[in-house]
Design an enzyme around this catalytic site. Structure first.
Site, mmCIF file in Angstrom:
data_model
loop_
_atom_site.group_PDB
_atom_site.id
_atom_site.type_symbol
_atom_site.label_atom_id
_atom_site.label_comp_id
_atom_site.label_asym_id
_atom_site.label_seq_id
_atom_site.Cartn_x
_atom_site.Cartn_y
_atom_site.Cartn_z
ATOM 1 N N ARG A 113 0.861 -1.186 0.000
ATOM 2 C CA ARG A 113 0.000 0.000 0.000
ATOM 3 C C ARG A 113 0.898 1.238 0.000
ATOM 4 N NH1 ARG A 113 -3.579 -2.675 -1.562
ATOM 5 N NH2 ARG A 113 -5.609 -3.058 -0.599
ATOM 6 N N HIS A 159 -1.702 0.951 -9.573
ATOM 7 C CA HIS A 159 -2.307 0.012 -8.611
ATOM 8 C C HIS A 159 -2.973 -1.165 -9.340
ATOM 9 C CE1 HIS A 159 -4.097 -0.430 -4.326
ATOM 10 N NE2 HIS A 159 -4.046 -1.619 -4.925
#
Ligand code: NAP
Ligand code: GLV
Length: 309
Positions: free
Chosen positions: A224, A272
């Site tokens: 993340r 992502h």
């Protein structure tokens, strides 16, 4: 029993098809056409609006569409005491292993340097390093990190892993806990971050961590964004202490146009997408878990609320 489905924009129909293929009798309510909120006993969600899940008085289990559950944990109004299940499914695992292997091999074989040489029309060999002389460190040896470690060992890399508790994986040097962190970094020529985002792991990749890596190390950041202190990463890339980075996740997503990472010559950047949940295999996991729950059996891959992952 009804299942509420709230997916990423544009993916609802493929999820609907996959869920109904896994259970043709399923009473599926696709956000925002929910019907009577009291019917909803299960929810399968990705980034539900904050506070939305408290509207369902009979909610029994929340399934995350992703492996990470930080998009749920950050909701201060999340209904208390309702178990959260993270996504574990073979498509997501295979996708992550592909992405990390591709990235490790890219840095291992100096592809950023060759791209730069190409731009300058330079024809020059860089000495090849055998995989057993390349030390790869994996932060997080869970479902995803464990599979990545196994495949890197099969390619003969010198692999180490760092986790919260000690882990025995064949051929993987093990480090754990805060005491093992710096020694683990000291032997990571290519560092892969596959941790969940928790209070303990936020900002873990900071100036101190980068300084502990060998000079010229590469980072593959696929956990993340908030694991990385971006200003410290940029500084380490600018001085050349860090040789390169593959960045798939960022502090702010989508990455703002003014971010210096877009144009950085030592950065490989993706939006992502290191791995996406595959609706077909994921639906089988969710339906199986709902059946387990209805039969009074323990849920698979429920999040431990104390650990946060
Ligand atoms: P997992 O199975 O829960 O594994 C988590 C690992 O991290 C475990 O080995 C755990 O240690 C370790 N860990 C957690 N907190 C730690 C700490 N404070 N110190 C050291 N180690 C710690 O999770 P997963 O399924 O592999 O997924 C990992 C993460 O990948 C997700 O949470 C998500 O953020 C990210 N992800 C990103 C993408 C993408 O497209 N970029 C896609 C999927 C997932 P123990 O083994 O001791 O518990
Ligand atoms: C994606 O980022 C996931 O957590 O599965």
């Amino acid at each position: 029993m009804a299942l509420l489905l709230k997916t990423e924009a544009g993916r609802g129909d493929s999820w609907r098809r996959a869920l109904l293929a896994a259970d043709p009798g399923l009473d599926l309510r696709q956000w925002p056409e929910v019907g009577d909120p009291a019917d909803i006993e299960y929810a399968l969600v990705w980034f539900p609006p904050k506070g939305a899940l408290k509207s369902y008085p009979n909610l029994k289990v929340i399934f995350s569409i992703g492996a990470g559950v930080d998009h749920l944990a950050s909701d201060p109004e999340l209904p208390k005491g309702v178990p959260i299940v993270r996504m574990v499914e073979p498509g997501l695992t295979a996708g992550m292993t592909e992405f990390v292997l591709m990235s490790v091999l890219y840095h291992h074989r100096f592809m950023l340097d060759y791209a730069e040489q190409r731009r300058n029309k330079v024809w020059r060999e860089i000495d090849q390093v055998p995989p057993w002389d390349r030390r790869v460190g994996i932060m997080g040896l869970g479902v995803l990190g464990g599979d990545v470690a196994e495949k890197l060992v099969a390619l003969s890399f010198d692999v180490a892993g760092w986790s919260r508790s000690p882990k025995d994986l064949p051929g993987v040097a093990r480090f754990h806990g805060p005491g093992g962190f710096i020694p683990f970094l000291n032997r990571s020529d290519i560092l892969v971050c596959l941790l969940p985002l928790t209070a303990e792991t936020t900002g873990i990749l900071d100036a101190r961590a980068f300084a502990a890596l060998p000079e010229g190390a590469a980072l593959v950041s696929v956990g993340r964004g908030p694991h990385v202190v971006e200003a410290d990463l940029l500084a380490a890339l600018e001085t050349g202490w860090l040789g390169a980075a593959t960045l798939d996740v960022f502090q702010t997503e989508p990455l703002p146009p003014e971010s210096p990472f877009w144009d950085h010559p030592r950065v490989v950047l993706t939006p992502h997408v290191a791995s996406l949940t595959i609706a077909k295999t994921a639906s089988e996991f969710v339906i199986d878990n709902i059946r387990r729950h209805q039969a009074g059996r323990p849920l698979l891959h429920a999040v431990d609320p104390d650990r946060g992952y």
